[in-house]
Write a protein that holds these residues in place. Structure first.
Motif, PDB file in Angstrom:
ATOM      1  N   HIS A   5     -12.955  33.497 -30.827  1.00 47.40           N
ATOM      2  CA  HIS A   5     -11.795  33.448 -29.937  1.00 47.40           C
ATOM      3  C   HIS A   5     -10.785  34.532 -30.297  1.00 47.40           C
ATOM      4  N   ASP A   6     -10.788  34.925 -31.562  1.00 46.92           N
ATOM      5  CA  ASP A   6      -9.902  36.018 -31.989  1.00 46.92           C
ATOM      6  C   ASP A   6     -10.420  37.374 -31.515  1.00 46.92           C
ATOM      7  N   LEU A   7     -11.686  37.412 -31.083  1.00 44.43           N
ATOM      8  CA  LEU A   7     -12.306  38.667 -30.673  1.00 44.43           C
ATOM      9  C   LEU A   7     -12.361  38.857 -29.160  1.00 44.43           C
ATOM     10  N   ILE A   8     -11.807  37.914 -28.410  1.00 46.37           N
ATOM     11  CA  ILE A   8     -11.741  38.098 -26.961  1.00 46.37           C
ATOM     12  C   ILE A   8     -10.862  39.314 -26.712  1.00 46.37           C
ATOM     13  N   PRO A   9     -11.355  40.283 -25.953  1.00 50.52           N
ATOM     14  CA  PRO A   9     -10.550  41.492 -25.723  1.00 50.52           C
ATOM     15  C   PRO A   9      -9.154  41.156 -25.207  1.00 50.52           C
ATOM     16  N   LYS A  10      -8.200  41.931 -25.676  1.00 52.11           N
ATOM     17  CA  LYS A  10      -6.792  41.706 -25.315  1.00 52.11           C
ATOM     18  C   LYS A  10      -6.345  42.600 -24.167  1.00 52.11           C
ATOM     19  N   HIS A  11      -7.053  43.701 -23.964  1.00 53.53           N
ATOM     20  CA  HIS A  11      -6.708  44.634 -22.891  1.00 53.53           C
ATOM     21  C   HIS A  11      -7.965  45.383 -22.482  1.00 53.53           C
ATOM     22  N   LYS A  12      -7.877  46.103 -21.361  1.00 57.02           N
ATOM     23  CA  LYS A  12      -9.068  46.709 -20.749  1.00 57.02           C
ATOM     24  C   LYS A  12      -9.673  47.863 -21.541  1.00 57.02           C
ATOM     25  N   SER A  13      -9.023  48.255 -22.635  1.00 56.51           N
ATOM     26  CA  SER A  13      -9.587  49.301 -23.498  1.00 56.51           C
ATOM     27  C   SER A  13      -9.739  48.807 -24.936  1.00 56.51           C
ATOM     28  N   ASP A  14      -9.883  47.521 -25.113  1.00 55.14           N
ATOM     29  CA  ASP A  14      -9.945  46.921 -26.454  1.00 55.14           C
ATOM     30  C   ASP A  14     -11.361  47.033 -27.040  1.00 55.14           C
ATOM     31  N   PHE A  15     -11.744  48.255 -27.366  1.00 54.33           N
ATOM     32  CA  PHE A  15     -13.078  48.485 -27.926  1.00 54.33           C
ATOM     33  C   PHE A  15     -13.205  47.968 -29.355  1.00 54.33           C
ATOM     34  N   ASP A  16     -12.078  47.789 -30.058  1.00 55.99           N
ATOM     35  CA  ASP A  16     -12.149  47.212 -31.397  1.00 55.99           C
ATOM     36  C   ASP A  16     -12.728  45.800 -31.331  1.00 55.99           C
ATOM     37  N   SER A  17     -12.233  45.005 -30.390  1.00 60.11           N
ATOM     38  CA  SER A  17     -12.768  43.648 -30.228  1.00 60.11           C
ATOM     39  C   SER A  17     -14.230  43.686 -29.789  1.00 60.11           C
ATOM     40  N   ILE A  18     -14.552  44.588 -28.880  1.00 65.69           N
ATOM     41  CA  ILE A  18     -15.941  44.704 -28.401  1.00 65.69           C
ATOM     42  C   ILE A  18     -16.876  45.037 -29.563  1.00 65.69           C
ATOM     43  N   ASN A  19     -16.492  45.992 -30.379  1.00 61.85           N
ATOM     44  CA  ASN A  19     -17.339  46.392 -31.511  1.00 61.85           C
ATOM     45  C   ASN A  19     -17.521  45.247 -32.504  1.00 61.85           C
ATOM     46  N   GLN A  20     -16.488  44.430 -32.694  1.00 57.97           N
ATOM     47  CA  GLN A  20     -16.621  43.271 -33.577  1.00 57.97           C
ATOM     48  C   GLN A  20     -17.507  42.202 -32.931  1.00 57.97           C
ATOM     49  N   LEU A  21     -17.372  42.027 -31.616  1.00 56.38           N
ATOM     50  CA  LEU A  21     -18.217  41.054 -30.916  1.00 56.38           C
ATOM     51  C   LEU A  21     -19.694  41.420 -31.015  1.00 56.38           C
ATOM     52  N   LYS A  22     -19.977  42.707 -30.996  1.00 59.71           N
ATOM     53  CA  LYS A  22     -21.370  43.159 -31.082  1.00 59.71           C
ATOM     54  C   LYS A  22     -22.016  42.741 -32.409  1.00 59.71           C
ATOM     55  N   LEU A  23     -21.198  42.474 -33.418  1.00 57.99           N
ATOM     56  CA  LEU A  23     -21.697  42.063 -34.727  1.00 57.99           C
ATOM     57  C   LEU A  23     -21.873  40.550 -34.828  1.00 57.99           C
ATOM     58  N   CYS A  24     -21.393  39.821 -33.835  1.00 58.24           N
ATOM     59  CA  CYS A  24     -21.463  38.362 -33.843  1.00 58.24           C
ATOM     60  C   CYS A  24     -22.824  37.876 -33.360  1.00 58.24           C
ATOM     61  N   SER A  25     -23.180  36.686 -33.795  1.00 55.55           N
ATOM     62  CA  SER A  25     -24.419  36.063 -33.323  1.00 55.55           C
ATOM     63  C   SER A  25     -24.188  35.460 -31.942  1.00 55.55           C
ATOM     64  N   LYS A  26     -25.294  35.141 -31.268  1.00 55.72           N
ATOM     65  CA  LYS A  26     -25.201  34.480 -29.967  1.00 55.72           C
ATOM     66  C   LYS A  26     -24.449  33.158 -30.099  1.00 55.72           C
ATOM     67  N   ALA A  27     -24.702  32.434 -31.170  1.00 58.97           N
ATOM     68  CA  ALA A  27     -24.042  31.144 -31.381  1.00 58.97           C
ATOM     69  C   ALA A  27     -22.528  31.319 -31.502  1.00 58.97           C
ATOM     70  N   GLU A  28     -22.107  32.418 -32.101  1.00 57.45           N
ATOM     71  CA  GLU A  28     -20.670  32.672 -32.242  1.00 57.45           C
ATOM     72  C   GLU A  28     -20.034  33.082 -30.913  1.00 57.45           C
ATOM     73  N   ILE A  29     -20.782  33.796 -30.088  1.00 58.18           N
ATOM     74  CA  ILE A  29     -20.244  34.298 -28.819  1.00 58.18           C
ATOM     75  C   ILE A  29     -20.288  33.228 -27.724  1.00 58.18           C
ATOM     76  N   ARG A  30     -21.282  32.352 -27.763  1.00 59.15           N
ATOM     77  CA  ARG A  30     -21.509  31.364 -26.704  1.00 59.15           C
ATOM     78  C   ARG A  30     -20.227  30.642 -26.252  1.00 59.15           C
ATOM     79  N   PRO A  31     -19.352  30.174 -27.166  1.00 55.51           N
ATOM     80  CA  PRO A  31     -18.159  29.435 -26.708  1.00 55.51           C
ATOM     81  C   PRO A  31     -17.154  30.271 -25.903  1.00 55.51           C
ATOM     82  N   ILE A  32     -17.253  31.597 -25.982  1.00 56.91           N
ATOM     83  CA  ILE A  32     -16.264  32.432 -25.271  1.00 56.91           C
ATOM     84  C   ILE A  32     -16.864  33.143 -24.049  1.00 56.91           C
ATOM     85  N   ILE A  33     -18.041  32.726 -23.628  1.00 58.68           N
ATOM     86  CA  ILE A  33     -18.665  33.344 -22.451  1.00 58.68           C
ATOM     87  C   ILE A  33     -17.720  33.339 -21.245  1.00 58.68           C
ATOM     88  N   PRO A  34     -17.082  32.210 -20.911  1.00 57.25           N
ATOM     89  CA  PRO A  34     -16.184  32.242 -19.736  1.00 57.25           C
ATOM     90  C   PRO A  34     -15.061  33.273 -19.868  1.00 57.25           C
TER      91      PRO A  34
END
Length: 130
Positions: A5-34
């Motif tokens: 939830h801390d990695l949900i992008p904050k703005h339309k150019s938030d590549f820092d969050s995207i790059n951290q999300l890419k390191l997360c497992s599917k199980a970690e990302i699943r709750p923030i799909i919406p």
């Protein structure tokens, strides 16, 4: 363990969050799909393509969120999700959306017509039923 939830992008150019999300497992990302789908509201946003790539690793868990979008009043979001996301889904998943696609193609709102959501839905159904 990172709280996704801390990695949900904050703005339309938030590549820092995207790059951290890419390191997360599917199980970690699943709750923030919406929440990630909110970044598909405009495919012109810089992070939109990266968010799509993250979401493409999922399957059935995408369907309820996509249905919610397709049943919303946001025709622009429907357009971007259909044209840039759903068109790339495997037929097994797309088949789960035929009710919504039929409804959009046969009974679109005025805004859906303006955004050509009805035409995209018809095209997707033709492709699916080939």
């Amino acid at each position: 363990m990172v709280n996704p939830h801390d990695l949900i992008p904050k703005h339309k150019s938030d590549f820092d969050s995207i790059n951290q999300l890419k390191l997360c497992s599917k199980a970690e990302i699943r709750p923030i799909i919406p929440e990630l789908f909110t970044w598909l509201q405009d495919s012109n946003w810089p992070i939109s393509a990266e968010v799509r790539n993250i979401l493409f690793q999922f399957d059935m868990e995408l369907i309820p969120v996509i249905r919610q979008i397709l049943n919303s009043n946001d025709s622009s979001w429907k357009y971007f999700v259909l044209i840039h996301f759903c068109k790339q889904l495997p037929n097994a998943l797309l088949g789960k959306l035929t009710y919504e696609l039929n409804r959009l193609s046969t009974n679109p709102s005025e805004n859906d017509k303006l955004e050509e959501v009805d035409q995209i839905a018809q095209e997707m159904l033709r492709t699916f039923y080939r």
